[in-house]
Write a protein that holds these residues in place. Structure first.
Motif, PDB file in Angstrom:
ATOM      1  N   HIS A   1       0.837  -1.217   0.000  1.00  0.00           N
ATOM      2  CA  HIS A   1       0.000   0.000   0.000  1.00  0.00           C
ATOM      3  C   HIS A   1       0.869   1.263   0.000  1.00  0.00           C
ATOM      4  O   HIS A   1       0.471   2.293  -0.538  1.00  0.00           O
ATOM      5  CB  HIS A   1      -0.971  -0.001   1.189  1.00  0.00           C
ATOM      6  CG  HIS A   1      -0.341   0.261   2.511  1.00  0.00           C
ATOM      7  ND1 HIS A   1       0.263  -0.719   3.268  1.00  0.00           N
ATOM      8  CD2 HIS A   1      -0.194   1.404   3.213  1.00  0.00           C
ATOM      9  CE1 HIS A   1       0.739  -0.193   4.385  1.00  0.00           C
ATOM     10  NE2 HIS A   1       0.475   1.097   4.373  1.00  0.00           N
TER      11      HIS A   1
ATOM     12  N   ASN B   1       1.831   1.837  -3.541  1.00  0.00           N
ATOM     13  CA  ASN B   1       0.716   2.502  -4.244  1.00  0.00           C
ATOM     14  C   ASN B   1       0.710   3.995  -3.960  1.00  0.00           C
ATOM     15  O   ASN B   1       0.465   4.804  -4.855  1.00  0.00           O
ATOM     16  CB  ASN B   1      -0.631   1.926  -3.797  1.00  0.00           C
ATOM     17  CG  ASN B   1      -0.854   0.497  -4.256  1.00  0.00           C
ATOM     18  OD1 ASN B   1      -0.183   0.019  -5.172  1.00  0.00           O
ATOM     19  ND2 ASN B   1      -1.789  -0.195  -3.621  1.00  0.00           N
TER      20      ASN B   1
ATOM     21  N   CYS C   1     -10.188   1.314  -0.136  1.00  0.00           N
ATOM     22  CA  CYS C   1      -9.172   1.986  -0.963  1.00  0.00           C
ATOM     23  C   CYS C   1      -9.538   3.423  -1.291  1.00  0.00           C
ATOM     24  O   CYS C   1      -8.702   4.161  -1.818  1.00  0.00           O
ATOM     25  CB  CYS C   1      -8.901   1.197  -2.236  1.00  0.00           C
ATOM     26  SG  CYS C   1     -10.292   1.171  -3.385  1.00  0.00           S
TER      27      CYS C   1
ATOM     28  N   ALA D   1      -4.707  -2.814  -5.790  1.00  0.00           N
ATOM     29  CA  ALA D   1      -3.892  -1.962  -6.657  1.00  0.00           C
ATOM     30  C   ALA D   1      -4.078  -0.485  -6.308  1.00  0.00           C
ATOM     31  O   ALA D   1      -3.283   0.354  -6.715  1.00  0.00           O
ATOM     32  CB  ALA D   1      -4.266  -2.205  -8.123  1.00  0.00           C
ATOM     33  N   SER D   2      -5.129  -0.168  -5.551  1.00  0.00           N
ATOM     34  CA  SER D   2      -5.443   1.237  -5.261  1.00  0.00           C
ATOM     35  C   SER D   2      -5.214   1.633  -3.813  1.00  0.00           C
ATOM     36  O   SER D   2      -5.037   2.811  -3.520  1.00  0.00           O
ATOM     37  CB  SER D   2      -6.923   1.514  -5.576  1.00  0.00           C
ATOM     38  OG  SER D   2      -7.247   1.104  -6.879  1.00  0.00           O
TER      39      SER D   2
ATOM     40  N   THR E   1      -3.997   2.775  -0.332  1.00  0.00           N
ATOM     41  CA  THR E   1      -2.782   3.496   0.053  1.00  0.00           C
ATOM     42  C   THR E   1      -2.629   3.639   1.573  1.00  0.00           C
ATOM     43  O   THR E   1      -1.651   4.212   2.042  1.00  0.00           O
ATOM     44  CB  THR E   1      -2.759   4.904  -0.567  1.00  0.00           C
ATOM     45  OG1 THR E   1      -3.935   5.598  -0.145  1.00  0.00           O
ATOM     46  CG2 THR E   1      -2.693   4.856  -2.087  1.00  0.00           C
TER      47      THR E   1
END
Ligand SMILES: [Zn+2]
Length: 210
Positions: free
Chosen positions: A8, A11, A158, A194-195, A197
């Motif tokens: 994260h 990302n 996310c 993938a998103s 953070t």
């Protein structure tokens, strides 16, 4: 140097690089460019607070990246230091869901663990969504159910606009009193991973539902 960047956090850094690329295209003044790079560096150091001198040096090279190409190179340079999701076996996963009959298993062979902050998979035929995560160093497994209507919305984990579903977890706060906790979450956990953070809301969600 050992991997030390969580997925994260990677990302987060990637988002900062994307933001920098947008900002730098409109800025020519070297002082302003330096200020923009300094600001991004500060944000990165805020989310990865404890660093060895080597780790700091690696992340610090962002300050020397002047061109678009160099910023992409920076991402390539730090990628080998991303720490993958901890290894877990099928048997360990099964042990986390002792009450689930015919547990639908995640596709462990095809998951990109260096892009995995939390492990989650769907049993589409039963509309169940499973979560596995090392919360405070202990594996926890969570089974939830989701409503079949998928919509666009902000995911609670996310915080991005994605295809989300209302995911409910039954928590037994007392022996015979069940409480359902509902959250809109990305239905595709690869996209969520993938998103994402930050892990604070993820950990809160998992801790509340335990
Ligand atoms: Zn999400």
């Amino acid at each position: 140097m050992q991997p030390f960047i969580k997925p994260h956090q990677y990302n987060f850094i990637r988002n900062q690089i994307e933001l920098l690329l947008q900002q730098l295209t409109t800025v020519n003044d070297p002082d302003v460019r330096d200020a923009v790079l300094y600001s991004a560096t500060t944000k990165i150091f805020d989310i990865i607070p404890v660093l060895s001198p080597e780790q700091e040096e690696l992340l610090m090279t962002i300050r020397n990246q002047a061109s678009e190409q160099q910023l992409f190179t920076y991402l390539d340079q730090i990628e080998p230091f991303v720490e993958p999701f901890p290894a877990i076996t099928v048997a360990e996963i099964q042990a986390l869901f002792p009450k689930t009959k015919k547990l639908h298993l995640p596709p462990l062979d095809t998951i990109d663990f260096s892009a995995t902050t939390y492990l989650s998979w769907n049993d589409t035929s039963n509309k169940r969504k499973f979560f596995v995560y090392p919360l405070d160093g202990t594996w926890i497994g969570l089974e939830s159910s989701y409503l079949p209507n998928i919509q666009h919305g902000i995911c609670s984990l996310c915080k991005t606009n994605n295809e989300v579903a209302l995911v409910s977890v039954r928590t037994n706060k007392s022996a015979d009193h069940y409480r359902a906790v509902g959250n809109y979450l990305c239905i595709d956990s690869d996209q969520c991973n993938a998103s994402i953070t930050a892990i604070s809301d993820l950990e809160k969600f998992l801790a509340n539902a335990k």
